[in-house]
Scaffold this motif. Structure first.
Motif, PDB file in Angstrom:
ATOM      1  N   ILE A 275     -17.309  -3.087   9.020  1.00 17.10           N
ATOM      2  CA  ILE A 275     -16.330  -2.128   9.559  1.00 17.10           C
ATOM      3  C   ILE A 275     -16.077  -2.400  11.037  1.00 17.10           C
ATOM      4  CG2 ILE A 275     -15.828   0.313   9.978  1.00 17.10           C
ATOM      5  CD1 ILE A 275     -17.468   1.043   7.550  1.00 17.10           C
ATOM      6  N   LEU A 276     -14.803  -2.504  11.375  1.00 16.67           N
ATOM      7  CA  LEU A 276     -14.405  -2.568  12.782  1.00 16.67           C
ATOM      8  C   LEU A 276     -13.765  -1.227  13.103  1.00 16.67           C
ATOM      9  CD1 LEU A 276     -14.206  -4.351  15.340  1.00 16.67           C
ATOM     10  CD2 LEU A 276     -11.892  -4.920  14.626  1.00 16.67           C
ATOM     11  N   PHE A 277     -14.367  -0.516  14.041  1.00 12.52           N
ATOM     12  CA  PHE A 277     -13.983   0.856  14.320  1.00 12.52           C
ATOM     13  C   PHE A 277     -13.374   0.926  15.724  1.00 12.52           C
ATOM     14  CE2 PHE A 277     -15.862   4.972  16.032  1.00 12.52           C
ATOM     15  CZ  PHE A 277     -14.911   5.783  15.455  1.00 12.52           C
ATOM     16  N   ILE A 278     -12.075   1.170  15.781  1.00 13.72           N
ATOM     17  CA  ILE A 278     -11.394   1.254  17.076  1.00 13.72           C
ATOM     18  C   ILE A 278     -11.484   2.689  17.578  1.00 13.72           C
ATOM     19  CG2 ILE A 278      -9.158   1.046  18.232  1.00 13.72           C
ATOM     20  CD1 ILE A 278      -8.438  -1.100  16.206  1.00 13.72           C
ATOM     21  N   THR A 279     -11.957   2.854  18.782  1.00 15.28           N
ATOM     22  CA  THR A 279     -12.138   4.218  19.292  1.00 15.28           C
ATOM     23  C   THR A 279     -12.103   4.273  20.820  1.00 15.28           C
ATOM     24  OG1 THR A 279     -13.592   6.154  19.216  1.00 15.28           O
ATOM     25  CG2 THR A 279     -14.704   4.032  19.304  1.00 15.28           C
ATOM     26  N   HIS A 280     -11.830   5.476  21.323  1.00 11.11           N
ATOM     27  CA  HIS A 280     -11.959   5.750  22.757  1.00 11.11           C
ATOM     28  C   HIS A 280     -13.241   6.526  23.022  1.00 11.11           C
ATOM     29  CE1 HIS A 280      -8.051   4.508  24.313  1.00 11.11           C
ATOM     30  NE2 HIS A 280      -7.564   4.863  23.139  1.00 11.11           N
ATOM     31  N   ASP A 281     -13.946   6.873  21.942  1.00 11.57           N
ATOM     32  CA  ASP A 281     -15.079   7.771  22.048  1.00 11.57           C
ATOM     33  C   ASP A 281     -16.387   6.985  22.187  1.00 11.57           C
ATOM     34  OD1 ASP A 281     -17.136   9.627  21.551  1.00 11.57           O
ATOM     35  OD2 ASP A 281     -15.769  10.890  20.393  1.00 11.57           O
ATOM     36  N   GLN A 282     -16.841   6.876  23.427  1.00 10.47           N
ATOM     37  CA  GLN A 282     -18.016   6.053  23.710  1.00 10.47           C
ATOM     38  C   GLN A 282     -19.278   6.600  23.022  1.00 10.47           C
ATOM     39  OE1 GLN A 282     -18.234   5.118  27.791  1.00 10.47           O
ATOM     40  NE2 GLN A 282     -19.367   3.242  27.366  1.00 10.47           N
ATOM     41  N   ALA A 283     -19.411   7.929  23.028  1.00  8.94           N
ATOM     42  CA  ALA A 283     -20.612   8.534  22.435  1.00  8.94           C
ATOM     43  C   ALA A 283     -20.664   8.234  20.940  1.00  8.94           C
ATOM     44  CB  ALA A 283     -20.593  10.038  22.680  1.00  8.94           C
ATOM     45  N   LEU A 284     -19.514   8.356  20.297  1.00  8.26           N
ATOM     46  CA  LEU A 284     -19.437   8.092  18.850  1.00  8.26           C
ATOM     47  C   LEU A 284     -19.748   6.621  18.558  1.00  8.26           C
ATOM     48  CD1 LEU A 284     -18.651  10.296  16.803  1.00  8.26           C
ATOM     49  CD2 LEU A 284     -16.369   9.321  16.745  1.00  8.26           C
ATOM     50  N   ALA A 285     -19.186   5.733  19.378  1.00  6.45           N
ATOM     51  CA  ALA A 285     -19.416   4.286  19.191  1.00  6.45           C
ATOM     52  C   ALA A 285     -20.898   3.973  19.341  1.00  6.45           C
ATOM     53  CB  ALA A 285     -18.595   3.491  20.205  1.00  6.45           C
ATOM     54  N   LYS A 286     -21.529   4.564  20.359  1.00 10.16           N
ATOM     55  CA  LYS A 286     -22.955   4.293  20.604  1.00 10.16           C
ATOM     56  C   LYS A 286     -23.818   4.824  19.473  1.00 10.16           C
ATOM     57  CE  LYS A 286     -23.652   3.469  25.441  1.00 10.16           C
ATOM     58  NZ  LYS A 286     -23.740   4.125  26.730  1.00 10.16           N
ATOM     59  N   GLU A 287     -23.442   6.010  18.988  1.00  9.59           N
ATOM     60  CA  GLU A 287     -24.276   6.635  17.963  1.00  9.59           C
ATOM     61  C   GLU A 287     -24.201   5.894  16.619  1.00  9.59           C
ATOM     62  OE1 GLU A 287     -23.900  10.866  17.631  1.00  9.59           O
ATOM     63  OE2 GLU A 287     -25.031  10.917  15.745  1.00  9.59           O
ATOM     64  N   TYR A 288     -23.013   5.427  16.268  1.00 10.57           N
ATOM     65  CA  TYR A 288     -22.845   4.904  14.906  1.00 10.57           C
ATOM     66  C   TYR A 288     -22.739   3.376  14.819  1.00 10.57           C
ATOM     67  CZ  TYR A 288     -22.139   9.700  13.430  1.00 10.57           C
ATOM     68  OH  TYR A 288     -22.324  11.033  13.159  1.00 10.57           O
ATOM     69  N   CYS A 289     -22.369   2.711  15.905  1.00 11.97           N
ATOM     70  CA  CYS A 289     -22.064   1.282  15.767  1.00 11.97           C
ATOM     71  C   CYS A 289     -23.226   0.420  16.253  1.00 11.97           C
ATOM     72  CB  CYS A 289     -20.795   0.952  16.538  1.00 11.97           C
ATOM     73  SG  CYS A 289     -19.401   1.866  15.877  1.00 11.97           S
ATOM     74  N   GLU A 290     -23.353  -0.736  15.621  1.00 10.83           N
ATOM     75  CA  GLU A 290     -24.452  -1.637  15.981  1.00 10.83           C
ATOM     76  C   GLU A 290     -24.157  -2.370  17.287  1.00 10.83           C
ATOM     77  OE1 GLU A 290     -24.440  -3.741  12.281  1.00 10.83           O
ATOM     78  OE2 GLU A 290     -24.781  -1.799  11.334  1.00 10.83           O
TER      79      GLU A 290
ATOM     80  N   VAL B 159     -20.806  -2.860  20.485  1.00 10.95           N
ATOM     81  CA  VAL B 159     -19.516  -2.388  20.997  1.00 10.95           C
ATOM     82  C   VAL B 159     -18.821  -3.552  21.700  1.00 10.95           C
ATOM     83  CG1 VAL B 159     -18.408  -0.763  22.583  1.00 10.95           C
ATOM     84  CG2 VAL B 159     -20.428  -0.045  21.321  1.00 10.95           C
ATOM     85  N   MET B 160     -17.583  -3.828  21.311  1.00 13.48           N
ATOM     86  CA  MET B 160     -16.802  -4.869  21.994  1.00 13.48           C
ATOM     87  C   MET B 160     -15.783  -4.161  22.885  1.00 13.48           C
ATOM     88  SD  MET B 160     -16.136  -7.768  19.083  1.00 13.48           S
ATOM     89  CE  MET B 160     -14.935  -6.830  18.164  1.00 13.48           C
ATOM     90  N   GLN B 161     -15.587  -4.703  24.078  1.00 15.04           N
ATOM     91  CA  GLN B 161     -14.645  -4.107  25.031  1.00 15.04           C
ATOM     92  C   GLN B 161     -13.490  -5.066  25.241  1.00 15.04           C
ATOM     93  OE1 GLN B 161     -14.732  -1.211  26.661  1.00 15.04           O
ATOM     94  NE2 GLN B 161     -16.840  -0.490  26.386  1.00 15.04           N
ATOM     95  N   LEU B 162     -12.280  -4.555  25.065  1.00  9.05           N
ATOM     96  CA  LEU B 162     -11.080  -5.365  25.290  1.00  9.05           C
ATOM     97  C   LEU B 162     -10.425  -4.891  26.581  1.00  9.05           C
ATOM     98  CD1 LEU B 162      -9.231  -7.536  23.857  1.00  9.05           C
ATOM     99  CD2 LEU B 162      -7.971  -5.616  22.880  1.00  9.05           C
ATOM    100  N   LYS B 163     -10.109  -5.846  27.451  1.00 11.74           N
ATOM    101  CA  LYS B 163      -9.454  -5.459  28.713  1.00 11.74           C
ATOM    102  C   LYS B 163      -8.641  -6.642  29.215  1.00 11.74           C
ATOM    103  CE  LYS B 163     -10.399  -2.974  32.942  1.00 11.74           C
ATOM    104  NZ  LYS B 163     -11.369  -2.693  33.983  1.00 11.74           N
ATOM    105  N   GLY B 164      -7.420  -6.368  29.669  1.00 12.24           N
ATOM    106  CA  GLY B 164      -6.578  -7.427  30.228  1.00 12.24           C
ATOM    107  C   GLY B 164      -6.363  -8.592  29.266  1.00 12.24           C
ATOM    108  N   GLY B 165      -6.324  -8.284  27.989  1.00 15.71           N
ATOM    109  CA  GLY B 165      -6.053  -9.326  26.991  1.00 15.71           C
ATOM    110  C   GLY B 165      -7.272 -10.097  26.558  1.00 15.71           C
ATOM    111  N   HIS B 166      -8.442  -9.795  27.169  1.00 11.66           N
ATOM    112  CA  HIS B 166      -9.672 -10.538  26.834  1.00 11.66           C
ATOM    113  C   HIS B 166     -10.762  -9.590  26.356  1.00 11.66           C
ATOM    114  CE1 HIS B 166      -8.039 -13.982  28.992  1.00 11.66           C
ATOM    115  NE2 HIS B 166      -7.683 -13.120  29.935  1.00 11.66           N
ATOM    116  N   LEU B 167     -11.679 -10.139  25.572  1.00 14.17           N
ATOM    117  CA  LEU B 167     -12.887  -9.375  25.244  1.00 14.17           C
ATOM    118  C   LEU B 167     -13.879  -9.606  26.366  1.00 14.17           C
ATOM    119  CD1 LEU B 167     -13.606  -9.888  21.435  1.00 14.17           C
ATOM    120  CD2 LEU B 167     -12.937  -7.781  22.588  1.00 14.17           C
TER     121      LEU B 167
END
Ligand SMILES: Nc1ncnc2c1ncn2[C@@H]1O[C@H](COP(=O)(O)OP(=O)(O)OP(=O)(O)O)[C@@H](O)[C@H]1O
Length: 212
Positions: free
Chosen positions: A186-201, A203-211
């Motif tokens: 599962i790839l889960f797109i979110t703005h919710d940092q707490a949710l990402a930390k709690e459930y995801c193994e 976290v990838m950050q995309l910024k300025g066209g790059h990871l």
């Protein structure tokens, strides 16, 4: 790697949104994709789901170029759940038919109850239209439809953003149970940092066209 994104670039006209993005997803991983609004998270997911053409690079599913795959095995391999389910679901169809059309297409009738249960959707909702559901129920319906296909990869695009805290957790628990029981990636797109930390193994950050 189940899915490999290699040097993926995407522009809309002269606007470069993704520049040589590289990452891989292993089987059974639950990974968050985060980043500022407008940085290209949905665009990246849509490129992977073949809903947007990309300008450069390659996406491999089990080492096959996704652009070379037939539509049916590709949809079977990967499902994208839109952020806006009110627009994504056919308004003229009741829940039963929205789920049934997926069952017929993929001959997986036995999975209907399982998907309803997973998505915590009451069978009472089967006779309703999408507009007669709450936002949370619609989101879970979108996930249930995708689950019925039994994809190897689920792309969840801000499926929790319009929900209150309790429902966010319910949707994430549904997704995580499904991921653990079926070994779905599962790839889960979110703005919710707490949710990402709690459930995801991870976290990838995309910024300025790059990871990052
Ligand atoms: N169909 C399109 N045509 C032209 N530009 C687009 C299109 N879709 C998205 N864009 C632009 O591409 C950029 C990335 O959009 P995208 O929706 O991928 O961002 P996002 O990170 O998912 O944003 P958000 O977190 O707000 O949902 C934005 O500047 C957006 O305006």
């Amino acid at each position: 790697m189940l899915l490999e994104v290699l040097e993926l670039s995407k522009s809309y006209g002269t606007q470069k949104v993704l520049e040589r993005v590289n990452f891989g997803l292993k089987r059974g991983e639950l990974v968050a994709l985060m980043g500022p609004s407008g940085c290209g998270k949905s665009t990246l997911a849509k490129c992977i789901a073949r809903l947007e053409p990309f300008s450069g690079g390659q996406v491999l599913y089990e080492q096959q170029d996704i652009l070379q795959m037939e539509q049916k095995p590709f949809r079977q391999a990967l499902q994208y759940v839109f952020q806006d389910q009110l627009n994504a679901l056919n308004p003229a169809k009741k829940v039963r038919d929205l789920l049934g059309s997926v069952c017929r297409r993929f001959q997986t009738h036995a999975l209907l109850n399982e998907a309803l249960e997973f998505a915590k959707l009451s069978p009472k909702l089967l006779g309703r239209y999408p507009r007669e559901l709450s936002g949370g129920e619609r989101q879970r319906l979108g996930i249930a439809r995708a689950m019925l296909v039994c994809p190897e990869i689920l792309l969840l695009d801000e499926t929790t953003s319009a929900l209150d805290k309790k429902l966010k957790h319910e949707v994430m628990q549904v997704a995580r149970t499904y991921q653990q029981e079926k070994q779905t990636t599962i790839l889960f797109i979110t703005h919710d940092q707490a949710l990402a930390k709690e459930y995801c193994e991870r976290v990838m950050q995309l910024k300025g066209g790059h990871l990052l």
